[in-house]
Design an enzyme around this catalytic site. Structure first.
Site, PDB file in Angstrom:
ATOM      1  N   ASP A  34      -6.489  -5.807   6.275  1.00  0.00           N
ATOM      2  CA  ASP A  34      -5.260  -6.626   5.882  1.00  0.00           C
ATOM      3  C   ASP A  34      -4.493  -7.508   7.147  1.00  0.00           C
ATOM      4  O   ASP A  34      -4.492  -8.436   7.551  1.00  0.00           O
ATOM      5  CB  ASP A  34      -4.373  -6.257   5.065  1.00  0.00           C
ATOM      6  CG  ASP A  34      -4.944  -5.412   3.929  1.00  0.00           C
ATOM      7  OD1 ASP A  34      -5.873  -5.711   3.396  1.00  0.00           O
ATOM      8  OD2 ASP A  34      -4.216  -4.490   3.365  1.00  0.00           O
ATOM      9  N   TYR A  75      -5.453   4.537  -5.368  1.00  0.00           N
ATOM     10  CA  TYR A  75      -6.174   4.115  -4.005  1.00  0.00           C
ATOM     11  C   TYR A  75      -6.512   5.448  -3.225  1.00  0.00           C
ATOM     12  O   TYR A  75      -7.634   5.577  -2.435  1.00  0.00           O
ATOM     13  CB  TYR A  75      -5.216   3.193  -3.068  1.00  0.00           C
ATOM     14  CG  TYR A  75      -5.783   2.814  -1.955  1.00  0.00           C
ATOM     15  CD1 TYR A  75      -6.510   1.583  -1.716  1.00  0.00           C
ATOM     16  CD2 TYR A  75      -5.786   3.342  -0.694  1.00  0.00           C
ATOM     17  CE1 TYR A  75      -7.110   0.963  -0.783  1.00  0.00           C
ATOM     18  CE2 TYR A  75      -6.408   2.843   0.568  1.00  0.00           C
ATOM     19  CZ  TYR A  75      -7.032   1.820   0.590  1.00  0.00           C
ATOM     20  OH  TYR A  75      -7.435   1.277   1.715  1.00  0.00           O
ATOM     21  N   THR A  89     -14.495  -0.704   1.859  1.00  0.00           N
ATOM     22  CA  THR A  89     -15.471  -0.375   2.767  1.00  0.00           C
ATOM     23  C   THR A  89     -14.856  -0.046   4.205  1.00  0.00           C
ATOM     24  O   THR A  89     -15.218   0.385   4.951  1.00  0.00           O
ATOM     25  CB  THR A  89     -16.410  -1.369   2.721  1.00  0.00           C
ATOM     26  OG1 THR A  89     -15.608  -2.709   2.869  1.00  0.00           O
ATOM     27  CG2 THR A  89     -17.357  -1.476   1.525  1.00  0.00           C
TER      28      THR A  89
HETATM   29  C1  GLA Z   1      -6.021  -2.658   0.459  1.00  0.00           C
HETATM   30  C2  GLA Z   1      -6.169  -2.107   1.698  1.00  0.00           C
HETATM   31  C3  GLA Z   1      -7.442  -2.456   2.414  1.00  0.00           C
HETATM   32  C4  GLA Z   1      -8.495  -2.260   1.846  1.00  0.00           C
HETATM   33  C5  GLA Z   1      -8.566  -2.732   0.448  1.00  0.00           C
HETATM   34  C6  GLA Z   1      -9.659  -2.458  -0.334  1.00  0.00           C
HETATM   35  O1  GLA Z   1      -5.852  -4.018   0.572  1.00  0.00           O
HETATM   36  O2  GLA Z   1      -4.945  -2.382   2.319  1.00  0.00           O
HETATM   37  O3  GLA Z   1      -7.249  -1.508   3.804  1.00  0.00           O
HETATM   38  O4  GLA Z   1      -9.027  -0.901   1.735  1.00  0.00           O
HETATM   39  O5  GLA Z   1      -7.423  -2.226  -0.290  1.00  0.00           O
HETATM   40  O6  GLA Z   1     -10.840  -3.184   0.047  1.00  0.00           O
END
Ligand code: GLA
Length: 357
Positions: free
Chosen positions: A164, A216, A42
């Site tokens: 993160d 991703y 999200t």
């Molecule tokens: C990874 C990415 C984050 C986020 C998550 C999914 O951890 O680094 O920025 O998009 O996936 O929520």
């Protein structure tokens, strides 16, 4: 299953720097890994997330040089020597990305060590970036959030969304960090499952993902397309991607409300609903993650879900403290029955954010 310890490496990192470079570091910092409680895929859509900082962290010790040489030493991946403009593969790319993103100039010696399992979906890369940025720069922590996000998304080229690095730098012990990527609002929400006799376990499935390529980026593109399309143009796949993003944002708000009301069964149910959405609508789970979630729920967990980008990595399990051994043993047994290599686990208490030492 043994729990992976999150011990303090500060003294060890000072000594290792002196052993590697022949003098003391000028600065030292550490930055934690994270788990996201809810709000997955999200952040890059301007949505809501609710991560906590882990006790497991990455340490960086640094010292400037009079020349332009950059000398990096990691305790897990050997050494890298070069200059700031180079684009190496692997862990060194995150260190150089962080240095370029904060505008560092000149030579530098860097030693890094970590208790965050690497590549397990616990943001080992963000922890590395944030630790290096914080040790090298004297800017206020708040001002390092944007450069640390750019370090990964632009310098390294992994199209991640910012959750993160934000929690690594701005999380708080005993709290989850509610992030609204539309308004940039941030709010600390008490996260104290122990008050209800509960704990949050992280199970590392030992299957690995790669953010810079693959799934991703595909999911990000598919859901961006879905959000941009007219309702009558949406394919069934785009409808599923969209349904995840919309329903996940609603679940984040509902989970925060449940936390404020002390309704832990509801917190667990929302975590599990998030997993189902990621599994069926966003399609980023995998057999190992599903097995951990299903097994934990069958043996007394209140809720369980994959955390992070998916395609492997880790699941989180909210369960009564007294059931820890049962839940972990049953997960081990489920793995053994399928002939998979054994998973690992750690205890996720909401911990301190990145700090200069
Ligand atoms: C990874 C990415 C984050 C986020 C998550 C999914 O951890 O680094 O920025 O998009 O996936 O929520």
């Amino acid at each position: 299953m043994q729990l992976i310890p999150g011990e303090d490496l500060t003294a060890h990192v000072r000594e290792a720097f002196a052993a590697a470079f022949g003098h003391q570091p000028a600065a030292l910092a550490k930055a934690p890994g994270r788990v996201n409680l809810i709000g997955e895929h999200t952040d890059y859509h301007g949505g809501l997330c609710l991560p906590i900082a882990l006790p497991h962290a990455t340490w960086a010790a640094v010292r400037g040089r009079d020349d332009t040489a950059v000398r990096l030493v990691s305790t897990w991946g050997g050494e890298w020597h070069g200059t700031l403009g180079e684009r190496p593969e692997g862990w060194a790319s995150y260190v150089l990305g962080a240095l370029r993103a904060i505008g560092h100039r000149g030579g530098l010696e860097v030693l890094v060590d970590s208790t965050v399992p690497v590549g397990a979906g616990l943001s080992s890369s963000a922890a590395l970036i944030c630790a290096v940025a914080l040790a090298t720069s004297s800017a206020p922590v708040e001002e390092l959030v944007a450069p640390c996000v750019r370090a990964e998304s632009e310098e390294v080229g992994a199209p991640t969304g910012g959750l993160d690095q934000t929690v690594a730098l701005l999380g708080a012990a005993g709290h989850a960090l509610l992030l609204d990527f539309a308004s940039s609002a941030r709010q600390q929400v008490p996260w104290e499952p122990w008050r209800a006799g509960l704990e949050l376990l992280v199970v590392d499935t030992r299957t690995r993902h790669e953010h810079a390529g693959g799934g991703y980026a595909d999911r990000r593109r598919e859901s961006e397309d879905a959000l941009a399309a007219r309702a009558d143009e949406l394919s069934p796949l785009h409808r599923r991607r969209l349904r995840h993003v919309v329903s996940e944002n609603a679940r984040v708000s509902a989970l925060v409300a449940a936390l404020h009301g002390g309704d832990w069964p509801r917190v667990g149910a929302l975590m599990t609903a998030s997993h189902e959405s990621l599994r069926h609508d966003f399609e980023v789970s995998c057999a190992e993650l599903d097995a951990v979630v299903d097994t934990a729920l069958a043996h007394g967990a209140l809720g369980a879900r994959m955390t992070g980008g998916g395609f492997g990595g880790c699941a989180i399990v909210l369960s009564p403290v007294g059931l820890r051994d049962t839940v972990l043993t049953e997960i081990s047994t489920a793995y053994a029955a399928r002939g998979w290599p054994q998973p690992a686990a750690l205890l996720a208490t909401a911990s301190a954010p990145a700090t200069r030492l």
